[in-house]
Write a protein that holds these residues in place. Structure first.
Motif, PDB file in Angstrom:
ATOM      1  N   PRO A   4       0.815  -1.223   0.000  1.00 21.52           N
ATOM      2  CA  PRO A   4       0.000   0.000   0.000  1.00 21.52           C
ATOM      3  C   PRO A   4       0.846   1.270   0.000  1.00 21.52           C
ATOM      4  N   ARG A   5       1.943   1.256   0.733  1.00 23.59           N
ATOM      5  CA  ARG A   5       2.813   2.430   0.777  1.00 23.59           C
ATOM      6  C   ARG A   5       3.451   2.687  -0.597  1.00 23.59           C
ATOM      7  N   LEU A   6       3.863   1.612  -1.276  1.00 22.53           N
ATOM      8  CA  LEU A   6       4.431   1.755  -2.623  1.00 22.53           C
ATOM      9  C   LEU A   6       3.388   2.279  -3.617  1.00 22.53           C
ATOM     10  N   LEU A   7       2.168   1.747  -3.531  1.00 21.03           N
ATOM     11  CA  LEU A   7       1.103   2.219  -4.423  1.00 21.03           C
ATOM     12  C   LEU A   7       0.782   3.689  -4.184  1.00 21.03           C
ATOM     13  N   ASN A   8       0.709   4.089  -2.930  1.00 21.93           N
ATOM     14  CA  ASN A   8       0.407   5.490  -2.618  1.00 21.93           C
ATOM     15  C   ASN A   8       1.522   6.413  -3.084  1.00 21.93           C
ATOM     16  N   GLY A   9       2.769   5.992  -2.902  1.00 17.89           N
ATOM     17  CA  GLY A   9       3.898   6.792  -3.378  1.00 17.89           C
ATOM     18  C   GLY A   9       3.931   6.890  -4.889  1.00 17.89           C
ATOM     19  N   ALA A  10       3.689   5.765  -5.558  1.00 18.31           N
ATOM     20  CA  ALA A  10       3.647   5.776  -7.027  1.00 18.31           C
ATOM     21  C   ALA A  10       2.496   6.639  -7.528  1.00 18.31           C
ATOM     22  N   ALA A  11       1.369   6.582  -6.844  1.00 18.59           N
ATOM     23  CA  ALA A  11       0.223   7.394  -7.250  1.00 18.59           C
ATOM     24  C   ALA A  11       0.546   8.878  -7.147  1.00 18.59           C
ATOM     25  N   GLY A  35      -1.899   6.459 -14.884  1.00 17.60           N
ATOM     26  CA  GLY A  35      -1.102   5.583 -14.029  1.00 17.60           C
ATOM     27  C   GLY A  35      -1.178   5.991 -12.571  1.00 17.60           C
ATOM     28  N   GLY A  36      -1.105   7.294 -12.309  1.00 17.06           N
ATOM     29  CA  GLY A  36      -1.177   7.777 -10.932  1.00 17.06           C
ATOM     30  C   GLY A  36      -2.518   7.526 -10.294  1.00 17.06           C
ATOM     31  N   PHE A  37      -3.579   7.903 -10.987  1.00 18.32           N
ATOM     32  CA  PHE A  37      -4.909   7.691 -10.423  1.00 18.32           C
ATOM     33  C   PHE A  37      -5.265   6.204 -10.399  1.00 18.32           C
ATOM     34  N   GLY A  38      -4.727   5.429 -11.350  1.00 20.08           N
ATOM     35  CA  GLY A  38      -4.946   3.981 -11.334  1.00 20.08           C
ATOM     36  C   GLY A  38      -4.284   3.327 -10.136  1.00 20.08           C
ATOM     37  N   ALA A  39      -3.061   3.753  -9.811  1.00 21.73           N
ATOM     38  CA  ALA A  39      -2.381   3.227  -8.620  1.00 21.73           C
ATOM     39  C   ALA A  39      -3.143   3.609  -7.358  1.00 21.73           C
ATOM     40  N   LEU A  40      -3.673   4.820  -7.327  1.00 23.32           N
ATOM     41  CA  LEU A  40      -4.454   5.247  -6.166  1.00 23.32           C
ATOM     42  C   LEU A  40      -5.739   4.429  -6.042  1.00 23.32           C
ATOM     43  N   LEU A  41      -6.377   4.160  -7.168  1.00 22.80           N
ATOM     44  CA  LEU A  41      -7.602   3.352  -7.160  1.00 22.80           C
ATOM     45  C   LEU A  41      -7.296   1.918  -6.724  1.00 22.80           C
ATOM     46  N   ALA A  42      -6.174   1.371  -7.179  1.00 20.98           N
ATOM     47  CA  ALA A  42      -5.780   0.023  -6.750  1.00 20.98           C
ATOM     48  C   ALA A  42      -5.504  -0.004  -5.249  1.00 20.98           C
ATOM     49  N   VAL A  44      -6.908   1.945  -3.004  1.00 21.74           N
ATOM     50  CA  VAL A  44      -8.201   2.052  -2.307  1.00 21.74           C
ATOM     51  C   VAL A  44      -8.930   0.718  -2.328  1.00 21.74           C
ATOM     52  N   LEU A  45      -9.061   0.144  -3.519  1.00 19.34           N
ATOM     53  CA  LEU A  45      -9.852  -1.079  -3.643  1.00 19.34           C
ATOM     54  C   LEU A  45      -9.155  -2.291  -3.037  1.00 19.34           C
ATOM     55  N   GLY A  46      -7.833  -2.310  -3.053  1.00 23.99           N
ATOM     56  CA  GLY A  46      -7.117  -3.474  -2.560  1.00 23.99           C
ATOM     57  C   GLY A  46      -6.823  -3.473  -1.077  1.00 23.99           C
ATOM     58  N   PHE A  47      -6.669  -2.295  -0.480  1.00 22.45           N
ATOM     59  CA  PHE A  47      -6.151  -2.282   0.880  1.00 22.45           C
ATOM     60  C   PHE A  47      -6.936  -1.435   1.880  1.00 22.45           C
ATOM     61  N   THR A  48      -7.677  -0.432   1.417  1.00 24.24           N
ATOM     62  CA  THR A  48      -8.297   0.497   2.357  1.00 24.24           C
ATOM     63  C   THR A  48      -9.429  -0.136   3.158  1.00 24.24           C
ATOM     64  N   ALA A  49     -10.289  -0.906   2.506  1.00 28.99           N
ATOM     65  CA  ALA A  49     -11.409  -1.517   3.233  1.00 28.99           C
ATOM     66  C   ALA A  49     -10.903  -2.474   4.300  1.00 28.99           C
ATOM     67  N   ARG A  50      -9.901  -3.276   3.974  1.00 27.49           N
ATOM     68  CA  ARG A  50      -9.352  -4.214   4.942  1.00 27.49           C
ATOM     69  C   ARG A  50      -8.657  -3.486   6.097  1.00 27.49           C
ATOM     70  N   ALA A  51      -7.910  -2.426   5.761  1.00 24.12           N
ATOM     71  CA  ALA A  51      -7.225  -1.663   6.812  1.00 24.12           C
ATOM     72  C   ALA A  51      -8.220  -0.986   7.744  1.00 24.12           C
ATOM     73  N   ASN A  52      -9.311  -0.456   7.177  1.00 24.92           N
ATOM     74  CA  ASN A  52     -10.346   0.159   8.017  1.00 24.92           C
ATOM     75  C   ASN A  52     -11.012  -0.873   8.918  1.00 24.92           C
ATOM     76  N   ALA A  53     -11.297  -2.063   8.377  1.00 28.90           N
ATOM     77  CA  ALA A  53     -11.934  -3.113   9.179  1.00 28.90           C
ATOM     78  C   ALA A  53     -11.008  -3.553  10.312  1.00 28.90           C
ATOM     79  N   GLU A  54      -9.713  -3.664  10.028  1.00 29.03           N
ATOM     80  CA  GLU A  54      -8.757  -4.040  11.073  1.00 29.03           C
ATOM     81  C   GLU A  54      -8.625  -2.953  12.135  1.00 29.03           C
ATOM     82  N   VAL A  66     -14.912   3.904   1.347  1.00 34.83           N
ATOM     83  CA  VAL A  66     -14.284   3.325   0.156  1.00 34.83           C
ATOM     84  C   VAL A  66     -15.043   3.734  -1.103  1.00 34.83           C
ATOM     85  N   ALA A  67     -16.361   3.748  -1.045  1.00 37.72           N
ATOM     86  CA  ALA A  67     -17.153   4.163  -2.214  1.00 37.72           C
ATOM     87  C   ALA A  67     -16.913   5.631  -2.550  1.00 37.72           C
ATOM     88  N   THR A  68     -16.805   6.476  -1.535  1.00 38.19           N
ATOM     89  CA  THR A  68     -16.555   7.900  -1.774  1.00 38.19           C
ATOM     90  C   THR A  68     -15.216   8.106  -2.459  1.00 38.19           C
TER      91      THR A  68
END
Length: 161
Positions: A4-11, A35-42, A44-54, A66-68
């Motif tokens: 997630p940190r790599l994706l956010n930095g790349a975004a 590419g930047g917004f795609g990395a940010l979307l990845a 969000v969809l890949g890690f944010t919901a799980r991190a929030n639940a944890e 996550v939807a917002t």
């Protein structure tokens, strides 16, 4: 390896480079921004919901957050790329943002993850960069003005007897 940190930095890096290229009308701007917004979307969809639940975020608040972010990112991409449907996505993003604000105001459990805050910061940084750069620059590069070619005039005078 912290994906997630790599994706956010790349975004952030690709998105800001894309904004800079777009302002200067250089080739590759759209690819960098996608590419930047795609990395940010990845991220969000890949890690944010799980991190929030944890972190202990309630399910309703987690889904709205996550939807917002997802609809907001898509709305900005559609708006910047001038694709049809951008207005609908921006309105949907505004409605979700209002719902998120109401849920955050009336929620007893306001725990959000570090991942959500990071993605939100990257997203708003890119949007503010877009707005800042777009307002201070001309909308198109200056083209040298070409003189029209002279047109030969025909003499068609009416004949009077």
């Amino acid at each position: 390896m912290n994906v997630p940190r790599l994706l956010n930095g790349a975004a952030l890096l690709l998105g800001l480079l894309g904004v800079y290229f777009k302002v200067h009308w250089w080739y590759g701007a759209n690819a960098l921004m996608l590419g930047g917004f795609g990395a940010l979307l990845a991220s969000v969809l890949g890690f944010t919901a799980r991190a929030n639940a944890e972190a202990g975020t309630s399910d309703a608040l987690n889904y709205v957050m996550v939807a917002t972010l997802t609809v907001g990112i898509l709305g900005v991409v559609f708006r910047v790329m001038h694709w049809p449907g951008d207005a609908l996505l921006v309105v949907a993003s505004d409605v979700l943002l209002l719902a998120l604000a109401v849920l955050l105001i009336f929620s007893r459990n306001r725990v959000v993850s570090h991942q959500f805050v990071t993605v939100l910061a990257v997203f708003f940084s890119l949007v503010i960069a877009l707005l800042t750069f777009a307002s201070g620059h001309p909308s198109a590069p200056k083209q040298p003005r070409q003189q029209p070619e002279p047109v030969a005039l025909e003499e068609n005078w009416p004949e009077f007897d």
